[in-house]
Design a protein around this motif. Structure first.
Motif, PDB file in Angstrom:
ATOM      1  N   VAL A  23       0.461  -1.153  -0.071  1.00  0.00           N
ATOM      2  CA  VAL A  23       0.051  -0.090   0.327  1.00  0.00           C
ATOM      3  C   VAL A  23       0.854   1.224   0.127  1.00  0.00           C
ATOM      4  CG1 VAL A  23      -1.568   1.028   1.234  1.00  0.00           C
ATOM      5  CG2 VAL A  23      -2.350  -1.154   1.305  1.00  0.00           C
ATOM      6  N   ASP A  24       1.729   1.321   0.717  1.00  0.00           N
ATOM      7  CA  ASP A  24       2.491   2.013   0.797  1.00  0.00           C
ATOM      8  C   ASP A  24       3.502   2.557  -0.706  1.00  0.00           C
ATOM      9  OD1 ASP A  24       4.762   4.306   2.373  1.00  0.00           O
ATOM     10  OD2 ASP A  24       6.325   3.688   1.879  1.00  0.00           O
ATOM     11  N   LEU A  25       3.796   1.312  -1.677  1.00  0.00           N
ATOM     12  CA  LEU A  25       4.657   1.486  -2.609  1.00  0.00           C
ATOM     13  C   LEU A  25       3.372   1.838  -3.594  1.00  0.00           C
ATOM     14  CD1 LEU A  25       6.615  -1.939  -3.131  1.00  0.00           C
ATOM     15  CD2 LEU A  25       7.497   0.580  -2.654  1.00  0.00           C
ATOM     16  N   SER A  26       2.191   1.508  -3.430  1.00  0.00           N
ATOM     17  CA  SER A  26       1.038   1.833  -4.488  1.00  0.00           C
ATOM     18  C   SER A  26       1.240   3.580  -4.369  1.00  0.00           C
ATOM     19  CB  SER A  26      -0.236   0.936  -4.120  1.00  0.00           C
ATOM     20  OG  SER A  26      -1.112   2.101  -4.848  1.00  0.00           O
ATOM     21  N   GLU A  27       0.642   3.878  -2.609  1.00  0.00           N
ATOM     22  CA  GLU A  27       0.062   5.030  -2.735  1.00  0.00           C
ATOM     23  C   GLU A  27       1.249   6.257  -2.642  1.00  0.00           C
ATOM     24  OE1 GLU A  27      -2.022   5.727   0.740  1.00  0.00           O
ATOM     25  OE2 GLU A  27      -3.288   4.015   0.279  1.00  0.00           O
ATOM     26  N   GLY A  76       9.242  -5.849 -17.946  1.00  0.00           N
ATOM     27  CA  GLY A  76       9.892  -7.216 -16.980  1.00  0.00           C
ATOM     28  C   GLY A  76      10.703  -5.976 -15.810  1.00  0.00           C
ATOM     29  N   ARG A  77       9.977  -5.225 -15.278  1.00  0.00           N
ATOM     30  CA  ARG A  77      10.174  -4.292 -14.524  1.00  0.00           C
ATOM     31  C   ARG A  77       8.836  -4.163 -12.776  1.00  0.00           C
ATOM     32  NH1 ARG A  77      14.139  -5.449 -15.958  1.00  0.00           N
ATOM     33  NH2 ARG A  77      15.880  -4.611 -16.578  1.00  0.00           N
ATOM     34  N   ILE A  78       8.767  -4.083 -12.108  1.00  0.00           N
ATOM     35  CA  ILE A  78       8.005  -3.481 -11.373  1.00  0.00           C
ATOM     36  C   ILE A  78       7.889  -1.947 -11.124  1.00  0.00           C
ATOM     37  CG2 ILE A  78       8.009  -2.696  -8.408  1.00  0.00           C
ATOM     38  CD1 ILE A  78       8.136  -5.992  -9.388  1.00  0.00           C
ATOM     39  N   THR A  79       6.642  -2.038 -11.475  1.00  0.00           N
ATOM     40  CA  THR A  79       6.003  -0.788 -11.924  1.00  0.00           C
ATOM     41  C   THR A  79       4.665  -0.483 -10.821  1.00  0.00           C
ATOM     42  OG1 THR A  79       4.237  -1.633 -13.435  1.00  0.00           O
ATOM     43  CG2 THR A  79       6.780  -0.667 -13.955  1.00  0.00           C
ATOM     44  N   LYS A  80       3.930   0.613 -10.358  1.00  0.00           N
ATOM     45  CA  LYS A  80       3.205   0.398  -9.289  1.00  0.00           C
ATOM     46  C   LYS A  80       1.923  -0.573 -10.042  1.00  0.00           C
ATOM     47  CE  LYS A  80       2.264   4.906  -7.567  1.00  0.00           C
ATOM     48  NZ  LYS A  80       2.439   5.972  -7.514  1.00  0.00           N
ATOM     49  N   PRO A  81       1.607  -0.275 -10.890  1.00  0.00           N
ATOM     50  CA  PRO A  81       0.142  -1.590 -11.673  1.00  0.00           C
ATOM     51  C   PRO A  81       0.845  -2.578 -11.143  1.00  0.00           C
ATOM     52  CG  PRO A  81       0.486  -0.399 -13.149  1.00  0.00           C
ATOM     53  CD  PRO A  81       1.622   0.355 -12.842  1.00  0.00           C
ATOM     54  N   VAL A  82       2.018  -3.052 -11.285  1.00  0.00           N
ATOM     55  CA  VAL A  82       2.386  -4.294 -10.901  1.00  0.00           C
ATOM     56  C   VAL A  82       2.316  -4.489  -8.820  1.00  0.00           C
ATOM     57  CG1 VAL A  82       4.625  -5.817 -10.035  1.00  0.00           C
ATOM     58  CG2 VAL A  82       4.075  -4.270 -12.207  1.00  0.00           C
ATOM     59  N   ILE A  83       2.368  -3.732  -8.073  1.00  0.00           N
ATOM     60  CA  ILE A  83       1.738  -3.095  -6.814  1.00  0.00           C
ATOM     61  C   ILE A  83       0.364  -3.714  -6.588  1.00  0.00           C
ATOM     62  CG2 ILE A  83       2.223  -2.010  -5.196  1.00  0.00           C
ATOM     63  CD1 ILE A  83       4.990  -2.846  -5.494  1.00  0.00           C
ATOM     64  N   ASN A  84      -0.225  -2.587  -7.425  1.00  0.00           N
ATOM     65  CA  ASN A  84      -1.850  -2.903  -7.477  1.00  0.00           C
ATOM     66  C   ASN A  84      -2.209  -4.308  -8.159  1.00  0.00           C
ATOM     67  OD1 ASN A  84      -2.101  -0.444  -6.539  1.00  0.00           O
ATOM     68  ND2 ASN A  84      -2.132   1.230  -8.449  1.00  0.00           N
ATOM     69  N   THR A  85      -1.645  -5.135  -9.362  1.00  0.00           N
ATOM     70  CA  THR A  85      -2.089  -6.291  -8.743  1.00  0.00           C
ATOM     71  C   THR A  85      -1.384  -7.147  -8.008  1.00  0.00           C
ATOM     72  OG1 THR A  85      -0.986  -6.465 -11.519  1.00  0.00           O
ATOM     73  CG2 THR A  85      -0.895  -8.273 -10.722  1.00  0.00           C
ATOM     74  N   LEU A  86      -0.488  -6.996  -6.838  1.00  0.00           N
ATOM     75  CA  LEU A  86       0.023  -7.749  -6.198  1.00  0.00           C
ATOM     76  C   LEU A  86      -0.905  -7.672  -4.945  1.00  0.00           C
ATOM     77  CD1 LEU A  86       3.687  -7.607  -5.881  1.00  0.00           C
ATOM     78  CD2 LEU A  86       2.842  -9.521  -6.037  1.00  0.00           C
ATOM     79  N   LEU A  87      -1.478  -6.450  -4.924  1.00  0.00           N
ATOM     80  CA  LEU A  87      -2.589  -6.229  -3.778  1.00  0.00           C
ATOM     81  C   LEU A  87      -3.305  -6.986  -4.026  1.00  0.00           C
ATOM     82  CD1 LEU A  87      -1.647  -2.408  -2.933  1.00  0.00           C
ATOM     83  CD2 LEU A  87      -2.373  -4.261  -1.433  1.00  0.00           C
ATOM     84  N   ALA A  88      -4.421  -6.543  -5.732  1.00  0.00           N
ATOM     85  CA  ALA A  88      -5.237  -7.696  -5.557  1.00  0.00           C
ATOM     86  C   ALA A  88      -5.383  -8.584  -5.530  1.00  0.00           C
ATOM     87  CB  ALA A  88      -5.847  -7.392  -7.545  1.00  0.00           C
ATOM     88  N   LYS A  89      -4.570  -9.396  -6.007  1.00  0.00           N
ATOM     89  CA  LYS A  89      -4.256 -10.954  -5.834  1.00  0.00           C
ATOM     90  C   LYS A  89      -4.024 -11.803  -3.794  1.00  0.00           C
ATOM     91  CE  LYS A  89      -2.110 -12.937  -9.205  1.00  0.00           C
ATOM     92  NZ  LYS A  89      -3.445 -13.649  -9.372  1.00  0.00           N
TER      93      LYS A  89
END
Length: 543
Positions: free
Chosen positions: A208-212, A226-239
Motif C-alpha cells: 500500500v505504501d508503494l502504491s500510494e 519486466g520491471r516493477i511498476t505501480k500497476p505490478v504493485i496494485n496487481t499484487l494487492l489485488a491478489k
C-alpha cells in the motif's frame, strides 16, 4: 537488437557479479563488503538490481559446494523460482501431469507428500534467497545515496521482496521473516515466523505504501517491461486481498476489486491474438497492447536455464508433436494436460483441423494436439503416447511467424496479465464486493471470450455469471500460468468435492483429501537448520 535483448543482457550480467549459492542462503557471509565504497556507483547498483530480478528466472552456481549434490548440474532447473512455482501450482491440479517420475514429481501429481518433498525445500530456499538479496540491497543503497534514481531502484526492490512473500504466503502461509530490521549481517541470527495474519499485514502495508507513495512508473510501456511498476504493485494487492480469506480467515474482496480496478484503469489492453502472449516474441505485447503486466524475461542466449519457459515448450513437445513446428530444437516429452483440462473446452464447437491435422476449437485458447485424431484425452504417467499434448507456449515469432529452431526458448513468462485482473474483478463482483458491478464483470469476461471466439458467439449473459463459471473460465484463460492450485484452494475444491486424474494416487482421482495439503510443509532440512521455525499443521510427523 530488440529491447528484450537489452533486458536479457541486463539480467544475464549478474551471472559474474554478486555470485553466491542458491541454498543455505541465510547461513552465508554477507553478500557485499559493506566497508567498501567502491560498490556505491551506478554500474554496481544496477548489477545488483539485475541479480535480484534474475532470481525469478535463473538459478545460480551449479558447482558451489554449498549446494546439495543432487541439486547440481542437470537437476539445477529445480532451483529456479519459475520452475518451482509451476511444479507446485500445476502438477497437483487438474491442469497437467509430468510424464516422468523425477524425485518429488509423483508426490506432487498425486497430492501425497510430507515434509521431505524436494520442491517444498528448493522453492522456499530460492524465494528466501531472493528476499535476502533484497534486504542486502536496501542495507547498502540508502535513500540518500547520490546514485541517480536510487529511490526508484529501492522501491522496485521493496516490490520484489513483497512479490516473493506473496508466493511464500500462498504456498507455505507462515514462512520465516527477513525484513528491514533483521540483523542479517550476524551469522548466528536466523529468521522467525510471526504468523500468517501478521505477515499478511506487513506485506500488504508495504505494498500500500508503494502504491500510494512509491517512486514507480504508473503507466505501462516498453521501457517498463519486466520491471516493477505501480500497476505490478496494485496487481499484487489485488491478489493478496483476493486470497485474504484463505490466508487470514477474513474476506477482503472489496479491497481486491478496488486494486483490480486501479490496474484496469492504468492503460493496459488485451492483445488481439491470444497466441502472441505465449510466443517467442511475446515481449512485443509491450508495444501493441501492454496486456502483460509483469513478465519474467528469457532468451536463447543471455537468459536461459533449465527452469525457464523451456519447461512449457520443450517440456510439452516430442513424439508425434514435432518440436520444430513450434520453433524449438529440443524436446523433453514430460508435460501433458489432463483429460479434465481438455474438457473445460467442451463448450466450444469444433472448428476443423490445423495444418498438422489436429482438431481445433472455435475458442482459440484451445491449444491441444490429438495426433490427427489418434490420441485419446486420457493422459497416463510414464506413457508419452497417451493423452493429448499442448502447444500453448511456443518459441514462434509474432502472429505465428516461423523461426529458426533453438534449444532454449526466447519466450518470456507472463506472471501477471490483464486477463487475470478482469477475472479477479468478475469474481469479486460475484462475491458481492462493494463498488463492483456484475454488468461490468460480464463485459470484462466477454472481452476475453470475444478474443477467444473471434466474435460474440461465446459471450455470456448476467445469468451465466457464477462462481463455478469463474473458476472454469480461469482454467480456460490462464492454464499453465501458475495460478490453478491457488484458485482451487480459494474455491474450496483443492482437497474437497472434486476429483481429477492422479489426485490421491489413482488415474480416476479421489475427490476428498486431508485439508493439510492446502498448504505446503516447511522442509525437514529447514527445520533442522533453523530451530526458530515451526512446522505447518498436519505435517508434524512423517507419514
Amino acid at each position: 537488437m530488440k529491447l528484450k535483448k537489452y533486458i536479457s543482457l541486463f539480467i544475464a550480467s549478474c551471472s559474474c557479479v554478486w555470485a553466491t549459492s542458491c541454498l543455505g542462503d541465510l547461513d552465508q557471509e554477507p553478500i557485499l563488503d559493506k566497508s567498501s565504497a567502491s560498490i556505491h556507483n551506478e554500474a554496481d547498483c544496477q548489477a545488483f538490481l539485475a541479480k535480484i530480478y534474475s532470481g525469478f528466472g535463473l538459478s545460480g552456481n551449479s558447482s558451489d559446494p554449498n549446494v546439495e549434490p543432487d541439486l547440481q548440474g542437470g537437476d539445477q532447473g529445480s532451483l529456479v523460482f519459475l520452475r518451482g512455482l509451476l511444479s507446485m501450482q500445476l502438477f497437483p491440479t487438474d491442469e497437467a501431469i509430468w510424464n516422468w517420475t523425477d524425485e518429488g514429481i509423483v508426490e506432487l501429481c498425486e497430492i501425497d507428500w510430507d515434509y521431505t518433498l524436494p520442491y517444498a525445500y528448493t522453492f522456499y530456499q530460492r524465494a528466501m534467497l531472493n528476499v535476502r538479496y533484497c534486504k542486502e540491497f536496501l542495507d547498502v543503497y540508502h535513500a540518500d545515496s547520490d546514485i541517480k534514481d536510487i529511490q526508484k531502484y529501492r522501491d522496485q526492490v521493496r516490490g520484489l521482496r513483497a512479490m516473493n512473500y506473496y508466493y511464500l504466503i500462498d504456498l507455505y502461509r507462515n514462512p520465516g521473516v527477513v525484513w528491514d530490521d533483521s540483523p542479517t549481517d550476524d551469522k548466528s541470527w536466523k529468521p522467525s515466523q510471526i504468523g500468517a495474519e501478521a505477515l499478511f499485514e506487513k506485506v500488504v502495508n508495504e505494498l500500500v505504501d508503494l502504491s500510494e507513495n512509491g517512486d514507480l512508473d504508473e503507466t505501462p510501456s516498453m521501457a517498463t517491461y519486466g520491471r516493477i511498476t505501480k500497476p505490478v504493485i496494485n496487481t499484487l494487492l489485488a491478489k493478496m486481498y483476493l486470497n485474504a480469506e484463505v490466508y487470514t480467515g477474513t474476506p477482503m474482496y472489496d479491497k481486491a476489486a478496488t486494486y483490480a480496478k486501479k490496474v484496469i484503469d492504468a492503460g493496459f489492453g488485451l492483445e488481439d491474438n491470444y497466441a502472441n502472449l505465449f510466443c517467442g516474441e511475446n515481449h512485443l505485447t509491450g508495444i501493441h497492447k501492454n496486456e502483460i503486466i509483469y513478465a519474467i524475461p528469457f532468451d536463447n542466449v543471455n537468459a536461459k536455464s533449465y527452469g525457464s519457459t523451456i519447461v512449457l515448450t520443450a517440456g510439452a513437445f516430442g513424439g508425434d508433436l514435432d518440436q520444430t513446428w513450434f520453433g524449438m530444437s529440443s524436446s523433453w516429452t514430460c508435460l501433458k494436460p489432463t483429460r479434465q483440462m481438455i474438457e473445460f473446452f467442451d463448450e466450444s464447437p469444433d472448428a476443423g483441423t490445423d495444418s498438422h491435422g489436429s482438431r481445433i476449437k472455435k475458442d482459440k485458447r484451445y491449444a491441444f494436439y490429438d495426433g490427427t485424431g489418434k490420441r485419446t484425452p486420457e493422459s497416463k504417467m510414464q506413457d508419452w503416447d497417451s493423452g493429448y499434448l499442448c502447444y500453448k507456449f511456443t518459441n514462434l515469432g509474432w502472429d505465428g511467424a516461423a523461426v529458426t529452431p533453438t534449444p532454449d526458448p526466447n519466450t518470456d513468462f507472463p506472471l501477471f496479465r490483464l486477463a487475470d485482473i478482469y477475472l479477479i474483478y468478475a469474481e469479486c463482483a460475484v462475491r458481492n464486493a462493494a463498488g463492483t458491478s456484475k454488468e461490468q464483470a460480464v463485459e470484462y469476461v466477454n472481452r476475453l471470450r470475444e478474443r477467444a471466439y473471434g466474435d460474440q458467439s461465446g459471450n455470456i449473459s448476467l445469468s451465466d455469471l457464477s462462481l463455478d463459471f469463474i473458476l472454469d473460465e480461469r482454467a480456460r484463460e490462464l492454464y499453465w500460468e501458475g495460478q490453478r492450485r491457488s484458485d482451487l484452494v480459494r474455491f474450496g475444491k483443492f482437497t474437497r468435492d472434486y476429483a481429477w486424474a492422479y489426485k490421491g494416487g489413482t488415474l480416476e482421482g479421489v475427490a476428498n483429501l486431508d485439508s493439510r495439503f492446502n498448504v505446503y510443509p516447511i522442509s525437514d532440512r529447514d527445520l533442522t537448520a533453523n530451530p526458530n521455525l515451526k512446522q505447518n499443521t498436519g505435517y508434524e510427523s512423517l507419514k
